[in-house]
Write an enzyme that holds these catalytic residues in place. Structure first.
Site, mmCIF file in Angstrom:
data_model
loop_
_atom_site.group_PDB
_atom_site.id
_atom_site.type_symbol
_atom_site.label_atom_id
_atom_site.label_comp_id
_atom_site.label_asym_id
_atom_site.label_seq_id
_atom_site.Cartn_x
_atom_site.Cartn_y
_atom_site.Cartn_z
ATOM 1 N N ARG A 61 -59.281 8.643 4.499
ATOM 2 C CA ARG A 61 -58.097 7.788 4.565
ATOM 3 C C ARG A 61 -58.481 6.315 4.519
ATOM 4 N NH1 ARG A 61 -56.862 12.174 8.121
ATOM 5 N NH2 ARG A 61 -55.169 13.417 7.247
ATOM 6 N N ASP A 115 -50.566 15.804 13.160
ATOM 7 C CA ASP A 115 -51.772 16.425 13.707
ATOM 8 C C ASP A 115 -51.385 17.314 14.894
ATOM 9 O OD1 ASP A 115 -52.114 13.672 12.684
ATOM 10 O OD2 ASP A 115 -54.248 14.074 12.912
ATOM 11 N N ARG A 125 -49.693 20.483 13.731
ATOM 12 C CA ARG A 125 -50.682 21.435 13.211
ATOM 13 C C ARG A 125 -51.432 22.092 14.370
ATOM 14 N NH1 ARG A 125 -52.512 17.416 8.393
ATOM 15 N NH2 ARG A 125 -51.205 18.316 6.755
ATOM 16 N N HIS A 177 -55.002 8.924 13.563
ATOM 17 C CA HIS A 177 -54.594 10.042 12.706
ATOM 18 C C HIS A 177 -55.752 10.403 11.778
ATOM 19 C CE1 HIS A 177 -52.408 12.488 9.871
ATOM 20 N NE2 HIS A 177 -52.564 11.616 8.888
#
Lengths: 381, 351
Positions: free
Chosen positions: A155, A215, A218, A242
């Protein structure tokens, strides 16, 4: 009723083959009781006969203009933006949806496709434009625009590409919706939430990074899988940055109030025979896995953003792990954004939950803060 | 509780780097109180310690297996299949959703992506497989698989490509789900609904083509635009062949029971000064327009598929203009499928 604007537009279009579908924002088409964009070549028929069926059928009862209280604008009509859009529409959260994108064809195509499905979602007010005026007076603006994470790309590598895009975007949004809340989804989300905050000069409560909301979802899903329980009944939090450096808070992991740490004191450590740590590893790996398999992720992030949208628009005051300014907490001095449990309501982030972290968890957050600051420092804003 | 099957799967996967996410169909993973597919490398830890937190936390109360009353299978995880999926999930219509696709990467990626959204939707089970076994005994099978309509391509050009695909598909579906209803979405839908009916040998009531459900909704949308009314309050039907040759039934067009034909006797003709005929032209043109702009249409057809699904699963007995066998009606002798308003008993408007 003012017909001049649409007739002028029709004359520009009458030579085009077939129907030409421009999406007109409300501001350009100030019709009162009816305020739907006009399309199609039939507008070119003379005004007096044009009104026949309509004027015979319908009698005006008020000239009051409708006010949209829960207008949502989505910047970016890529897979994430559209997943947010369809989730928001199907959950019936907004009374107007505005879409903005630079790719005009994609933008119009997506808007038309959604409009044609609007009888099924009971929400016909879907408008679009390349120009940000269409977002005027939004309650909430969701930014999904930005370069997509490439296969294997972290990212952080996306940063510079996205900062340039944000500069143009934020100034326009602020101009047309100075009181809106901003949800930042584009990656790297924690840095871009900081960028949005700096560029907009909004108070900190109105800038929300989608952060670890996904997150955490999940994490709860995978815990549910492991235990055979629906994810909604599995309570656990992933906080901090994140992505790869997120922090699972093992002490808070509980089912029906029973902390799993009480049943397995080594939970989350290397000594743990059940290797619960792998659940967190899967959370991190899974995004890359999905990108490898289908090219990008969309549904889960779209649903997670709709979840945040619901809390904000309905002033639910639910707690979500979203990215907010963390300076002054957990021994962090840098002006960085990380996810902690926040209460979301009409004014955005109204409160923070003072969650107790272990020294190790705090150290992780501090390390993330340092890494983020190193990058943020180099950004030209 | 039987752990052996999942442990066998784990041993095959333990050498793979990182987590390997296979989606196991329910039929392969007969756990009782919990009915989720097991994934991930942690399954390789020994069975007795494996159960620690779970066995301390949870007590088994019944060994009855859950029975899914509203299982929906979607064949094809392209943009249309996924649009159907998200619409069905967000409307809470099914208690299990199964996907089948030949592209295993796409299939698994899409399934995982949806599964991760589960805390935000109250859905129980999403499974997938290349193998049709995963969709055993669904209530409803939605077929979206098939070649995609290219820019400027008519629906007829797709026929031969899609018939070949259907031959493989239908036999597998019938084998594993002999009692299901079929909704055909793939284009050209009227022909492929006929093909599905022939290949499956299902009774005619169980083979439904999405047909003019979407054309009619587009028609209602554009009518609503023209009049400044919500499309739901605009009643009009587009029947016949889905696509370029569809038939708008002007005589039935009404708002609040007021027939538009009574206010404009030329409605829909070339003489009509208001050119209402253009509304129908837009319905036809708009699909091509959207394809030109975004390469496919998905949301509207997905929502329309979910709409039909809702009527079927909830036994709503609503009328929809769907593609069904029309032989013997309106002077038609051929065994063709065209859209007319249908529910359990078909409604035959006077044309």
């Amino acid at each position: 009723m003012s017909w001049t604007v649409p007739v002028v537009r029709a004359s520009q279009r009458v030579s085009s083959v077939g129907a030409n579908f421009l999406c007109l924002g409300m501001a350009l088409c100030p019709r009162q009781a009816t305020r739907i964009p006009l399309n199609g070549t039939w507008l070119f028929t003379p005004v007096s006969k044009m009104a026949t069926v309509k004027s015979e059928l319908i009698e005006r009862f008020t000239s009051e203009k409708p006010v949209h209280h829960s207008k949502v604008s989505i910047i970016g009509t890529g897979s994430v933006g559209m997943a947010c859009a369809i989730s928001i529409l199907l959950k019936g959260l907004s009374d107007e949806l505005a879409l903005v994108d630079l790719d005009e064809d994609k933008l119009k195509g997506e808007t038309m496709d959604l409009q044609h499905g609007s009888p099924f979602t009971k929400m016909p007010n879907i408008v679009c434009s390349k120009d940000y005026f269409v977002t005027a007076n939004s309650n909430l603006v969701i930014i999904t625009a930005g370069a997509r994470q490439e296969k294997g790309e972290t990212r952080l590598n996306l940063v510079q590409r996205n900062v340039a895009i944000f500069k143009l975007m934020i100034s326009s949004i602020v101009q047309y919706s100075p009181h809106c809340k901003l949800i930042i989804v584009s990656n790297p989300v924690d840095i871009l939430t900081y960028v949005a905050w700096k560029l907009s000069a909004f108070p900190k409560n109105r800038i929300i990074g989608s952060g670890c909301n996904l997150d955490t979802a999940r994490f709860r899903f995978l815990i549910g899988q492991k235990l055979g329980i629906h994810s909604e009944s599995c309570h656990g939090w992933i906080l901090g940055e994140h992505g790869d450096s997120s922090v699972p808070v093992w002490s808070g992991l509980n089912i029906a109030g029973v902390p799993l740490k009480d049943l397995n004191s080594d939970i989350g450590t290397d000594k743990d025979p059940e290797q619960w740590k792998n659940v967190h590893k899967e959370v991190i790996a899974t995004a890359y896995e999905i990108i490898k398999m289908k090219g990008y992720t969309s549904w889960a992030i779209g649903l997670s953003v709709a979840d945040l949208t619901e809390s904000i628009l309905k002033n639910l005051r639910r707690i979500h792990p979203v990215s907010t300014i963390i300076k002054g907490l957990y021994g962090i001095d840098e002006e960085v954004f990380l996810s902690i449990p926040c209460i979301l309501g009409e004014n955005g982030i109204t409160n923070l939950i003072k969650i107790k972290l272990t020294p190790e968890e705090e150290a992780h957050l501090k390390k993330s803060a340092k890494t983020l600051w190193e990058i943020q420092n180099k950004l030209k804003l």
